[in-house]
Design an enzyme around this catalytic site. Structure first.
Site, PDB file in Angstrom:
ATOM      1  CG  PHE A  21      49.392  42.322  33.184  1.00 24.70           C
ATOM      2  CD1 PHE A  21      48.568  43.283  33.160  1.00 24.70           C
ATOM      3  CD2 PHE A  21      50.105  41.851  34.254  1.00 24.70           C
ATOM      4  CE1 PHE A  21      47.877  43.826  34.161  1.00 24.70           C
ATOM      5  CE2 PHE A  21      49.311  42.540  35.443  1.00 24.70           C
ATOM      6  CZ  PHE A  21      48.451  43.406  35.655  1.00 24.70           C
ATOM      7  CB  THR A  38      42.092  39.486  39.235  1.00 27.60           C
ATOM      8  OG1 THR A  38      41.636  40.599  40.048  1.00 27.60           O
ATOM      9  CG2 THR A  38      42.847  39.843  37.758  1.00 27.60           C
ATOM     10  CG  HIS A  48      36.820  47.254  34.677  1.00 26.21           C
ATOM     11  ND1 HIS A  48      37.962  46.989  35.340  1.00 26.21           N
ATOM     12  CD2 HIS A  48      35.994  48.297  35.000  1.00 26.21           C
ATOM     13  CE1 HIS A  48      38.343  48.156  36.112  1.00 26.21           C
ATOM     14  NE2 HIS A  48      37.250  49.077  35.837  1.00 26.21           N
ATOM     15  CD  GLU A  65      37.589  52.095  37.263  1.00 29.28           C
ATOM     16  OE1 GLU A  65      38.684  51.482  37.311  1.00 29.28           O
ATOM     17  OE2 GLU A  65      36.611  51.598  37.320  1.00 29.28           O
ATOM     18  CE1 TYR A 104      41.599  47.494  33.620  1.00 23.55           C
ATOM     19  CE2 TYR A 104      41.553  47.587  31.034  1.00 23.55           C
ATOM     20  CZ  TYR A 104      41.279  47.074  32.371  1.00 23.55           C
ATOM     21  OH  TYR A 104      40.037  46.141  32.289  1.00 23.55           O
ATOM     22  CE  LYS A 126      38.259  43.318  32.047  1.00 24.46           C
ATOM     23  NZ  LYS A 126      39.489  42.835  32.622  1.00 24.46           N
ATOM     24  CG  ASN A 181      39.517  39.087  33.734  1.00 21.63           C
ATOM     25  OD1 ASN A 181      39.037  40.092  32.780  1.00 21.63           O
ATOM     26  ND2 ASN A 181      40.282  39.644  34.655  1.00 21.63           N
TER      27      ASN A 181
HETATM   28  P1  IDP Z   1      40.536  43.438  38.370  1.00 16.06           P
HETATM   29  O1  IDP Z   1      40.166  43.404  37.301  1.00 16.06           O
HETATM   30  O2  IDP Z   1      40.071  42.254  39.011  1.00 16.06           O
HETATM   31  O3  IDP Z   1      40.472  44.739  39.311  1.00 16.06           O
HETATM   32  P2  IDP Z   1      43.328  44.246  38.238  1.00 16.06           P
HETATM   33  O4  IDP Z   1      44.472  43.759  39.163  1.00 16.06           O
HETATM   34  O5  IDP Z   1      42.830  45.590  38.352  1.00 16.06           O
HETATM   35  O6  IDP Z   1      42.224  43.187  38.135  1.00 16.06           O
HETATM   36  O7  IDP Z   1      43.785  44.186  36.730  1.00 16.06           O
HETATM   37  C1  IDP Z   1      43.180  44.745  35.753  1.00 16.06           C
HETATM   38  C2  IDP Z   1      43.041  43.494  34.616  1.00 16.06           C
HETATM   39  O8  IDP Z   1      44.233  43.284  34.099  1.00 16.06           O
HETATM   40  C3  IDP Z   1      42.533  42.413  35.031  1.00 16.06           C
HETATM   41  O9  IDP Z   1      41.199  42.276  34.930  1.00 16.06           O
HETATM   42  C4  IDP Z   1      43.086  41.422  33.856  1.00 16.06           C
HETATM   43  O10 IDP Z   1      42.280  41.528  32.599  1.00 16.06           O
HETATM   44  C5  IDP Z   1      44.462  41.866  33.498  1.00 16.06           C
HETATM   45  N1  IDP Z   1      45.658  41.545  34.492  1.00 16.06           N
HETATM   46  C6  IDP Z   1      45.631  41.244  35.865  1.00 16.06           C
HETATM   47  N2  IDP Z   1      46.620  40.758  36.340  1.00 16.06           N
HETATM   48  C7  IDP Z   1      47.027  39.884  35.166  1.00 16.06           C
HETATM   49  C8  IDP Z   1      48.290  38.848  35.021  1.00 16.06           C
HETATM   50  O11 IDP Z   1      48.848  38.530  35.788  1.00 16.06           O
HETATM   51  N3  IDP Z   1      48.430  38.718  33.672  1.00 16.06           N
HETATM   52  C9  IDP Z   1      47.541  38.995  32.624  1.00 16.06           C
HETATM   53  N4  IDP Z   1      46.594  39.941  32.897  1.00 16.06           N
HETATM   54  C10 IDP Z   1      46.141  40.484  33.912  1.00 16.06           C
HETATM   55 MG    MG Z   2      41.147  46.508  38.995  1.00 14.90          MG
END
Ligand code: IDP
Ligand code: MG
Length: 151
Positions: free
Chosen positions: A58, A92, A116, A128, A50, A10, A113
């Site tokens: 978010f 996550t 992806h 994807e 997404y 990212k 984080n």
């Molecule tokens: P993942 O990346 O571990 O698959 P997902 O639940 O698919 O997690 O969420 C996609 C992305 O959205 C996360 O990597 C993170 O960047 C963001 N995200 C997920 N949950 C939150 C949240 O509660 N607050 C802010 N950003 C979030």
């Molecule tokens: Mg995800």
């Protein structure tokens, strides 16, 4: 089972100079890089990628973030690649990720984080990969260590 998964460093990972570190982890594990492009994602692509999160509070911040700078988009192939990459990524939230994982070693904050990776839900990785890569941008080849990686 040999499969392919979509992985993206990212914008925070790119800006922090972590592409090499992250690519190196997957190479060392024995996964094979079969596609890569260094790109800036436009809003439409980000929203589609997404899409499952479009109703989350978010979502706008997430789209802003992922379009805020270049990303390193990749396809990695190997045995059980989707689940193995997920395991190597961590949770996550980096704060809940174990040391030894990408997020557990390289991040601190949920909104930054670093990486992806496709989730293990049926069809996620294919969807994807198709979003980011044309078929002719993916390369079929053998790595010389394959006979030492797989029985
Ligand atoms: P993942 O990346 O571990 O698959 P997902 O639940 O698919 O997690 O969420 C996609 C992305 O959205 C996360 O990597 C993170 O960047 C963001 N995200 C997920 N949950 C939150 C949240 O509660 N607050 C802010 N950003 C979030
Ligand atoms: Mg995800």
């Amino acid at each position: 089972m040999t499969e392919r998964t979509f992985v993206m460093v990212k914008p925070d990972g790119v800006q922090r100079g972590l592409i090499g570190e992250i690519v190196g982890r997957f190479e060392d594990r024995g996964l094979k890089l079969v596609g890569a492009k260094f790109v800036e994602i436009d809003r439409d692509l980000a929203e589609e990628h997404y899409g499952e999160h479009e109703d989350e509070p978010f979502f706008e911040d997430l789209v802003d973030f992922i379009t805020s700078g270049p990303v390193m988009a990749m396809v990695w192939e190997g045995q059980d690649a989707v689940a193995q990459v997920r395991a190597m990524m961590g949770e996550t939230d980096p704060a809940e990720s174990a040391p030894g994982t990408v997020r557990g070693d390289l991040g601190l904050d949920l909104g930054r984080n670093v990486i992806h990776g496709s989730d293990t839900e049926e069809g996620s990785a294919e969807r994807e990969i198709d979003l980011f890569f044309d078929d002719d941008e993916l390369v079929d080849y053998e790595r010389i260590d394959e006979q030492w990686l797989y029985e």
